[in-house]
Structures are given as C-alpha cells and as structure tokens.
Enzyme design. Structure first.
Site, PDB file in Angstrom:
ATOM      1  N   ASP A 192       6.893   1.784   5.222  1.00  0.00           N
ATOM      2  CA  ASP A 192       5.441   1.771   5.146  1.00  0.00           C
ATOM      3  C   ASP A 192       5.077   1.870   3.664  1.00  0.00           C
ATOM      4  O   ASP A 192       5.852   2.425   2.876  1.00  0.00           O
ATOM      5  CB  ASP A 192       4.881   2.961   5.932  1.00  0.00           C
ATOM      6  CG  ASP A 192       3.386   3.105   5.737  1.00  0.00           C
ATOM      7  OD1 ASP A 192       2.667   2.120   5.929  1.00  0.00           O
ATOM      8  OD2 ASP A 192       2.940   4.221   5.384  1.00  0.00           O
ATOM      9  N   LYS A 193       3.938   1.344   3.264  1.00  0.00           N
ATOM     10  CA  LYS A 193       3.558   1.402   1.846  1.00  0.00           C
ATOM     11  C   LYS A 193       2.856   2.711   1.491  1.00  0.00           C
ATOM     12  O   LYS A 193       3.348   3.509   0.700  1.00  0.00           O
ATOM     13  CB  LYS A 193       2.651   0.222   1.474  1.00  0.00           C
ATOM     14  CG  LYS A 193       2.226   0.248  -0.009  1.00  0.00           C
ATOM     15  CD  LYS A 193       1.245  -0.852  -0.342  1.00  0.00           C
ATOM     16  CE  LYS A 193      -0.154  -0.514   0.131  1.00  0.00           C
ATOM     17  NZ  LYS A 193      -0.798   0.571  -0.679  1.00  0.00           N
TER      18      LYS A 193
END
Length: 657
Positions: free
Chosen positions: A356-357
């Site tokens: 995930d960023k």
C-alpha cells in the site's frame, strides 16, 4: 501453494501438536513458570538416570571376565532397565495398539539384542537412545526458552494512584481502563496508555525491536512492557494488561510455536509410512540371507536389529520444528510478530510483495514539496491566517511549511469553508481565497499561472492556491512524504530474492508514478478502490507467492486476500488481528531481515532433511557387506539428531548491527 496458505490460515490456532520423537522431549512451553520448572526437573532426572546407568555400564565392562558372567549380565540389565524403561513401556503399549513409531523400533531392537545375548550392545543402545532423547528435549527447549528475554520484561506490579491521590502498589492484572499509574525512571510501563503528565525517553525494544529510545510527552501513547528511562511519567491506562500489545505478542508467539508448517505435516505423514517400511526392510535383512544365501541367523538378526535403530526417523522429524521455533523467536525479538510456522515458511518462499502507498511507503502525512510565490509579502501571512484554525491535513502541511520558514501570521475574519474547494476569508479588510483551482473561478488565470499549475499537477502534487479578488499570490504543491527508509528497503528486498515489488494505491496515477520511481518498486497501479486492490492481489497470486503489506486498517480486504498479509504500525489491534505477520514498528526497516530469517529457516530445514536421510542411507548401505553394527547404528542416529538440532539453533545467533 495458495491452498496450503489458506488452509494454514484457517488452522493457525490449532494446538494439538503431535509429539516430535518422544513424549517427554517435546512438551510445549507456553511461558508459564511452573511448566519451565517441570521441564528443568524432568531434564535433571533424565541426566541423573543416564549418569547412574553409565556408571553401572562402565562397572560391568571393567568386571567382565573377572566375576561371574551372571553378575555382569545383571549389571548390564540394570543399566538397560534404568535408561530404557520408559522407551520400553511406550514401545510395548504401541505394539499392542499396532502403532509403529520410534519407541516401537527401539523396543524391538532392545528385546532382539538381549535375546541373542548382545548384553553390552543392548545396554549401549538403551543409554545412547536415552541420551539422544535428552538432547532432543534440550534442543527444543533451548529454542523455546530463548523467548524468556521477552517473557521476563512482562511487568508484574504497578504503582497506582487512587481517588484520593495515594500511591499503592497493585498487580498489573487488577488495573482497569481509566486507572492512573506512576512510572518512575527504570520501571516498566504496566500496560498500554496515554501520558497524562511528565516527559521521558522510553525504550520500546521489547515491543518494536528498536534499540533507540523514543521521547514521550503529555498526550502521547505508550506501550505496556516498554521501559521508562529517565523521567517520571503519569499514565492513564487505556487497556487492561491482557489486551495490551505486549500480552498479545506473548500469546501469539506462544500460539505460533504450537502450529505445524506444511513441511512438518508432510514429514510427519512420511514418517508414519516410513517406520513400517524400515521394519519390513529389517525383516528382509533378517530372513533373506539365512533362508536363501546360507547366512548365519545370529549374524543377520544382529544386522536386522541395527537396521531398526538406523531407521529411527528422529533426526528427520526434528529437522523442521526446532528451526521454525528458533525463527519465530528471533523474529519476535526483532519486533516482528509471526503468527505461525506456516507463515514463516511462506515468507521464506515469497517472490512478490505488494505495498500500500499511504502510511506504508509514505508517512501518511502531507507536506509541502514545492512552493511557487508571486507575492511573498502576503502569501505566507494570508495562508497562515486562514489555515491556522483548520484541522484539514493539507492545512496542517501548509502551517508546518510556514513555521519552517518563520513567516509571521495574521488573523482572519469571516472564515467560510466551501466544501471540496477551499476557504474564503477576510484578512485586514481584504477578501482572500485559499483552495484548489476550482475555487479560483472568480479569476481569469494568466498563462504563467496555468503553466505552473500544470507543471505541479504533472509532478503528481496536490495544489492549494492563495488569491485575492484580482490575482493569485502563490501556490503550494503538496504530497505525502516518502518514508526515508522506503527506497533502501525496496532495494534490499530485491537483493534478498524478491523478484517483483508492486505498489497499489487509490491515489492518482501521476502521484503513484512519482512515488513508485522514488522508492524503486518494479510496478505500480494507481486509482484503485479496495475491491480493485483485492482483484490485483489475486491476479499477482497466479504468478507466484504474494505478500501484501499495509497498515492493517483500511487495507484489511487486500491483506486477507493475499497468501501472506503483513501489517505495520506498532501493534495496533486491527494490525495484529488482520495480518499473518505484524511489523511492530511504524516503518518497513525490519522487513528485509524478516525475509532473510525466513529464507534461512527454509534453507536449514532442507539441509537438515538432506543430512538426516543421507546419513541413514549411508548407514543402511553398510548392511550389504555386513559391516553395520549396533554401535554404528546408534551413533549414526544420535549423531544426525544432534547435528540437525545444533544447525537449527544457529538461527538464534544474531549478529549485532
């Protein structure tokens, strides 16, 4: 592999662990002191029995030929009975149940050796097998006992402040949510809570694996089990100890030690068929030479008994569990919580990691990356005046930038928020707009301003413009700050053998591209909804073993759908409950070491299996020329067991950084 993973996820709490080799060598320690004492007492008793047996055996050998043979035989039988009675009783019970395991093999071998008058060898078999059994138990206990460094830091008592302000010492189990406690320098924080007053540096190494202390002040959260270094802290308890981060870590690590990996399950299944096979081979060794080749019955009965002893799958069965327990323990000491051996084994096989960023590769905190100024005198003063009372993340980023450059801030009047667009307010009698480009609809933007807007947007930045009724004063280009360690972590993961790293985010494609290039991931996908992330994980899983890393809260669907879910964030409840592996830090720095340990565990298990089977095959080949003896058989079996145990324990050796 996906099937194995999902099956292990469903069964990771299963505690009904088969015995490794012997009933008294593989009891599970779950951290309770009385269990530790029972193990110590059992080991001491076994050592005493073996010492006495060895002395009697030595006496019999010395007196052989000097006293009556019947007395020497009695001495040998005494030593055999002392060191081998427990094995013999278990073996007899198993024979009646037609259950063929190691104890059955050893019982048949003992009875056979005695029946052909090999008293000396029978006694040696019993003593060395007892020693073998003791060493197996000590090896497994060593792996499990290495958790004691973590168990010992669990606090026992706390200094509670009662309703009238008196300080009383109470057991931590009695603490309730909302209770206030005092933690003096050098004391452990009893449970998770919030600092009400005081300031101190706190060592959270037991929880997060981080050696550097963390500064804590009023309003900040603290973790139970961490050590208060130098200041006096007043803390409001947020969780009962049983629900604290430390208690959950201890519980989950103990549960993890009780689970079986796919490799262990396969080895146990293999051993179930292997033992009867060895018995059949021994039978053929005993029968075929005398019946078909005029061999001596005594000689080939002796060889057959040696085959039984060589065939004991002790080393094979121990090739995996000690390594798994050592790997889980070492990871726990580094602040990496692995919920079961199956997940450790899977981590060692992983070839694709999806990230995930926001909050994972980035800090999840917007910051001003670029500022374009047209009117420096008014830009910061007006932006500060309007944004200082806002709680919006973008406003906080702007205020942080204004504070950094030291600009003075004025006061705003008639502040009105326009949903989704920005804020309109008056500063010193002049009306100003702060927001995105849509909020500047009252202006005709000049070509230089439009060019600057497009340039910042192409760089993947979120824009906040500041303008009066006539012109734009300037604009802030805001982005989520990339974690300092992200690029190095991704590079290190690639070096450890992770061939494919992927970033998944709901952010705009340009923003995703910018972050992906900065951190060095192999691929990236932007504009994804939660269900899109799940679909992408399933697509990646068709090409290999996939792990998903997120914060354990908004990434729950993707974490659950991946073959291996990895959460980060100092052990938040949702992270611990959602993922298979939890990084107890709020960064990715420890992830490469977790992968390295998992790969080391898998390598050692494969090596152990090769050694265990190789030594047995070599010993069995000695039966062809008739060179296999009971001495060689028991020494090869014991040697293989000791060797795989020691090799597995090397996982606990951790080089200091």
């Amino acid at each position: 592999m996906e099937n194995i993973s999902h099956e292990s996820k469903q069964n990771h709490n299963h505690k009904d662990q088969d015995h490794c080799c012997h009933d008294n060598s593989t009891h599970h320690s779950n951290g309770h002191e009385h269990e530790g004492h029972s193990h110590e007492q059992g080991n001491k008793k076994m050592i005493g029995i073996l010492v006495v047996s060895a002395l009697i055996y030595g006496t019999a050998m010395i007196m052989d030929g000097r006293i009556a043979d019947s007395i020497v035989i009695i001495l040998y039988l005494m030593a055999t009975a002392l060191s081998g009675y427990s094995t013999f009783l278990r073996g007899i019970r198993n024979l009646f149940k037609l259950k063929f395991n190691i104890d059955t093999l050893m019982t048949i071998a003992l009875v056979g050796a005695i029946s052909i008058g090999e008293w000396k060898e029978a006694t040696l078999v019993a003593i060395l097998f007892g020693l073998n059994e003791l060493l197996e138990g000590l090896g497994m206990e060593k792996a499990k006992r290495s958790m004691e460094t973590l168990l010992k830091i669990a606090p026992k008592e706390a200094t509670k402040v009662d309703d009238i302000g008196q300080e009383i010492v109470v057991p931590i189990a009695s603490l309730q949510i909302g209770d206030r406690v005092i933690v003096k320098p050098g004391e452990q924080i009893p449970s998770d809570g919030i600092v009400v007053s005081g300031r101190s540096s706190v060592n959270e190494a037991a929880i997060t694996g981080e050696s550097l202390p963390v500064e804590k002040k009023e309003g900040e959260s603290v973790l139970g089990g961490s050590l208060n270094n130098d200041g006096l802290l007043h803390i409001r308890i947020d969780k009962a100890y049983k629900n604290s981060s430390l208690a959950k870590i201890l519980h989950l690590v103990q549960e993890a030690q009780a689970t079986k990996t796919p490799t262990e399950l396969f080895i146990n299944k293999f051993a179930k068929y292997y033992t009867p096979f060895i018995m059949a081979v021994a039978g053929l060794v005993i029968l075929i030479p005398p019946l078909l080749l005029q061999g001596s019955w005594n000689e080939w009965l002796y060889q057959g008994l040696a085959v039984l002893i060589v065939g004991c799958p002790c080393a094979l069965i121990l090739s995996s569990p000690i390594a798994i327990v050592a790997g889980i323990t070492r990871s726990a000491r580094n602040g990496i919580l692995i919920k079961g051996g199956a997940y450790l084994e899977l981590l060692g096989k992983i070839d694709t990691l999806a990230f995930d960023k926001t909050g994972t590769l980035t800090k999840g905190e917007p910051h001003v990356e670029q500022t374009i100024v047209y009117d420096e005198q008014r830009l910061y003063a007006v932006a500060g005046a309007i944004e200082k009372s806002s709680t919006h993340p973008l406003a906080k980023a702007i205020m942080k930038e204004i504070s950094r450059i030291g600009a003075s801030i004025k006061d705003a009047d008639d502040v009105k928020a326009i949903s989704g667009r920005g804020i309109v307010a008056t500063v010193e009698g002049i009306k100003y707009w702060v927001g995105n480009e849509q909020s500047m609809s009252h202006l005709t933007l000049s070509d230089p301003v439009l060019s600057a807007i497009n340039e910042l947007k192409d760089a993947g930045l979120t824009l906040v413009l500041v303008a009066d009724e006539k012109e734009v004063l300037g604009m802030f280009g805001i982005t989520d700050e990339i974690r300092a360690e992200s690029k190095a972590v991704i590079a290190e993961l690639h070096r450890t053998g992770i061939r494919h790293t992927v970033m998944l985010t709901g952010d705009h494609r340009l923003t995703a591209e910018k972050v992906a290039k900065a951190v060095g991931v192999s691929d990236y996908y932007g504009g994804l909804l939660p269900e899109d992330k799940v679909a992408k994980i399933k697509e990646l899983a068709k090409q290999g073993v996939v792990g998903m890393i997120g914060d354990g809260i908004n990434d729950a669907p993707a974490l659950a759908s991946a073959q291996l879910g990895i959460a980060m964030g100092k052990g938040t409840d949702s992270a611990i409950e959602t993922a298979d592996i939890v990084l107890m830090q709020d960064h990715l720095g420890k992830l490469p070491s977790a992968v390295k340990v998992a790969r080391q565990v898998n390598r050692i298990i494969r090596f152990n299996i090769g050694v265990a089977m190789g030594l047995k095959l070599l010993a069995l080949l000695l039966t062809i020329p008739g060179w296999l003896t009971l001495w060689v058989a028991i020494l090869s079996d014991m040697g293989a067991t000791i060797f795989v145990t020691l090799v597995s324990l090397t996982i606990l050796i951790q080089k200091k950084p």
